[in-house]
Design a protein around this motif. Structure first.
Motif, PDB file in Angstrom:
ATOM      1  N   ASN A  77      10.121  39.211  68.441  1.00  0.00           N
ATOM      2  CA  ASN A  77      11.296  39.672  68.027  1.00  0.00           C
ATOM      3  C   ASN A  77      12.428  40.072  68.916  1.00  0.00           C
ATOM      4  OD1 ASN A  77       9.989  39.283  65.485  1.00  0.00           O
ATOM      5  ND2 ASN A  77      10.342  41.388  64.540  1.00  0.00           N
ATOM      6  N   THR A  78      12.336  39.238  69.997  1.00  0.00           N
ATOM      7  CA  THR A  78      13.364  39.280  70.823  1.00  0.00           C
ATOM      8  C   THR A  78      14.075  38.164  71.405  1.00  0.00           C
ATOM      9  OG1 THR A  78      11.935  40.936  71.744  1.00  0.00           O
ATOM     10  CG2 THR A  78      13.913  40.378  73.191  1.00  0.00           C
ATOM     11  N   VAL A  79      15.427  38.143  71.545  1.00  0.00           N
ATOM     12  CA  VAL A  79      16.358  37.286  72.184  1.00  0.00           C
ATOM     13  C   VAL A  79      16.732  37.471  73.699  1.00  0.00           C
ATOM     14  CG1 VAL A  79      18.132  37.809  70.872  1.00  0.00           C
ATOM     15  CG2 VAL A  79      18.087  35.476  71.909  1.00  0.00           C
ATOM     16  N   TYR A  80      16.800  36.606  74.320  1.00  0.00           N
ATOM     17  CA  TYR A  80      17.293  36.752  75.976  1.00  0.00           C
ATOM     18  C   TYR A  80      18.273  36.223  76.272  1.00  0.00           C
ATOM     19  CZ  TYR A  80      12.370  38.293  75.828  1.00  0.00           C
ATOM     20  OH  TYR A  80      10.861  38.986  75.505  1.00  0.00           O
ATOM     21  N   LEU A  81      19.002  36.837  77.203  1.00  0.00           N
ATOM     22  CA  LEU A  81      20.231  35.871  78.054  1.00  0.00           C
ATOM     23  C   LEU A  81      19.909  36.188  79.282  1.00  0.00           C
ATOM     24  CD1 LEU A  81      22.751  34.347  77.185  1.00  0.00           C
ATOM     25  CD2 LEU A  81      23.975  36.460  77.717  1.00  0.00           C
ATOM     26  N   GLN A  82      19.470  35.194  80.032  1.00  0.00           N
ATOM     27  CA  GLN A  82      19.515  35.090  81.441  1.00  0.00           C
ATOM     28  C   GLN A  82      20.722  34.617  82.197  1.00  0.00           C
ATOM     29  OE1 GLN A  82      16.646  35.866  83.565  1.00  0.00           O
ATOM     30  NE2 GLN A  82      18.306  35.727  85.286  1.00  0.00           N
ATOM     31  N   MET A  83      21.164  35.516  82.758  1.00  0.00           N
ATOM     32  CA  MET A  83      22.732  35.272  83.455  1.00  0.00           C
ATOM     33  C   MET A  83      22.627  35.283  85.071  1.00  0.00           C
ATOM     34  SD  MET A  83      25.066  37.935  81.140  1.00  0.00           S
ATOM     35  CE  MET A  83      24.161  39.492  81.803  1.00  0.00           C
ATOM     36  N   ASN A  84      22.909  33.965  85.513  1.00  0.00           N
ATOM     37  CA  ASN A  84      22.904  33.918  86.901  1.00  0.00           C
ATOM     38  C   ASN A  84      24.352  33.478  87.411  1.00  0.00           C
ATOM     39  OD1 ASN A  84      19.923  34.250  86.683  1.00  0.00           O
ATOM     40  ND2 ASN A  84      19.761  31.877  86.648  1.00  0.00           N
ATOM     41  N   SER A  85      24.439  33.606  88.943  1.00  0.00           N
ATOM     42  CA  SER A  85      25.679  33.332  89.512  1.00  0.00           C
ATOM     43  C   SER A  85      26.474  34.045  88.697  1.00  0.00           C
ATOM     44  CB  SER A  85      25.751  31.754  89.667  1.00  0.00           C
ATOM     45  OG  SER A  85      24.790  30.990  90.026  1.00  0.00           O
ATOM     46  N   LEU A  86      26.518  35.374  88.625  1.00  0.00           N
ATOM     47  CA  LEU A  86      27.533  36.038  87.626  1.00  0.00           C
ATOM     48  C   LEU A  86      28.850  36.116  88.477  1.00  0.00           C
ATOM     49  CD1 LEU A  86      25.227  38.778  86.453  1.00  0.00           C
ATOM     50  CD2 LEU A  86      26.809  37.358  84.931  1.00  0.00           C
ATOM     51  N   LYS A  87      30.083  36.194  87.714  1.00  0.00           N
ATOM     52  CA  LYS A  87      31.156  36.193  88.577  1.00  0.00           C
ATOM     53  C   LYS A  87      31.847  37.653  87.693  1.00  0.00           C
ATOM     54  CE  LYS A  87      31.720  31.250  88.097  1.00  0.00           C
ATOM     55  NZ  LYS A  87      32.335  30.063  87.431  1.00  0.00           N
ATOM     56  N   PRO A  88      33.052  37.904  88.612  1.00  0.00           N
ATOM     57  CA  PRO A  88      33.727  39.229  88.026  1.00  0.00           C
ATOM     58  C   PRO A  88      34.272  39.149  86.453  1.00  0.00           C
ATOM     59  CG  PRO A  88      34.351  38.931  90.220  1.00  0.00           C
ATOM     60  CD  PRO A  88      33.211  37.631  89.978  1.00  0.00           C
ATOM     61  N   GLU A  89      34.546  37.929  86.120  1.00  0.00           N
ATOM     62  CA  GLU A  89      35.093  37.568  85.010  1.00  0.00           C
ATOM     63  C   GLU A  89      34.062  37.454  83.705  1.00  0.00           C
ATOM     64  OE1 GLU A  89      35.702  35.566  87.786  1.00  0.00           O
ATOM     65  OE2 GLU A  89      35.605  33.541  87.318  1.00  0.00           O
ATOM     66  N   ASP A  90      32.828  37.631  84.301  1.00  0.00           N
ATOM     67  CA  ASP A  90      31.647  38.069  83.114  1.00  0.00           C
ATOM     68  C   ASP A  90      31.569  39.476  82.912  1.00  0.00           C
ATOM     69  OD1 ASP A  90      29.947  35.402  85.201  1.00  0.00           O
ATOM     70  OD2 ASP A  90      30.826  35.108  83.280  1.00  0.00           O
ATOM     71  N   THR A  91      32.420  40.336  83.367  1.00  0.00           N
ATOM     72  CA  THR A  91      32.560  41.573  83.102  1.00  0.00           C
ATOM     73  C   THR A  91      32.570  41.869  81.653  1.00  0.00           C
ATOM     74  OG1 THR A  91      32.700  42.297  85.362  1.00  0.00           O
ATOM     75  CG2 THR A  91      33.437  43.862  83.684  1.00  0.00           C
ATOM     76  N   ALA A  92      31.898  42.330  80.814  1.00  0.00           N
ATOM     77  CA  ALA A  92      32.237  42.723  79.328  1.00  0.00           C
ATOM     78  C   ALA A  92      30.914  43.388  78.657  1.00  0.00           C
ATOM     79  CB  ALA A  92      32.260  41.539  78.651  1.00  0.00           C
ATOM     80  N   VAL A  93      31.537  43.903  77.552  1.00  0.00           N
ATOM     81  CA  VAL A  93      30.379  44.655  76.703  1.00  0.00           C
ATOM     82  C   VAL A  93      29.733  43.134  75.695  1.00  0.00           C
ATOM     83  CG1 VAL A  93      29.593  45.828  74.653  1.00  0.00           C
ATOM     84  CG2 VAL A  93      31.434  46.831  76.329  1.00  0.00           C
ATOM     85  N   TYR A  94      28.231  43.210  75.967  1.00  0.00           N
ATOM     86  CA  TYR A  94      27.838  41.799  75.451  1.00  0.00           C
ATOM     87  C   TYR A  94      26.914  42.304  74.027  1.00  0.00           C
ATOM     88  CZ  TYR A  94      28.688  39.017  79.597  1.00  0.00           C
ATOM     89  OH  TYR A  94      29.097  38.252  80.280  1.00  0.00           O
TER      90      TYR A  94
END
Length: 123
Positions: A77-94
């Motif tokens: 019962n789980t969904v994932y979000l793998q985030m690579n090569s993160l950038k400052p503009e990815d800063t947010a509440v997800y």
């Protein structure tokens, strides 16, 4: 009723990786398409990624394509979000969201939302 709880957020340097998880309550999780959205301070909520109920179809915002991967484990019962090569503009509440249909990038079509997890990418 579906309850969603996100986890895995945090502070990471640019170029780093994080994996977000979204745990869902209820026995009908596999009936829902799932999506990830994000909202940065002073900005509107924006679509990040979506996955069909079976996991066979995925859809990404252009801004994250090639860097982020959405996946799901219906047995957990789980969904994932793998985030690579993160950038400052990815800063947010997800936020993760559940959709009995498959609204893709249209946030208004989602039925249930989690409380969000903060992701901060430092430069």
């Amino acid at each position: 009723q579906v309850q969603l709880v996100e986890s895995g957020g945090g502070l990471v340097q640019a170029g780093g990786s994080l994996r977000l998880s979204c745990a869902a309550s209820g026995r009908t999780f596999s009936s829902y398409a799932m999506g990830w959205f994000r909202q940065a301070p002073g900005k509107e909520r924006e679509f990040v990624a979506a996955i069909s109920w079976s996991g066979g179809s995925t859809y990404y915002a252009d801004s994250v394509k090639g860097r982020f991967t959405i996946s799901r484990d219906n047995a957990k019962n789980t969904v994932y979000l793998q985030m690579n090569s993160l950038k400052p503009e990815d800063t947010a509440v997800y936020y993760c969201a559940a959709d009995i249909g498959y609204s893709g990038s249209y946030g208004g079509g989602y039925d249930y939302w989690g409380q969000g997890t903060q992701v901060t990418v430092s430069s």
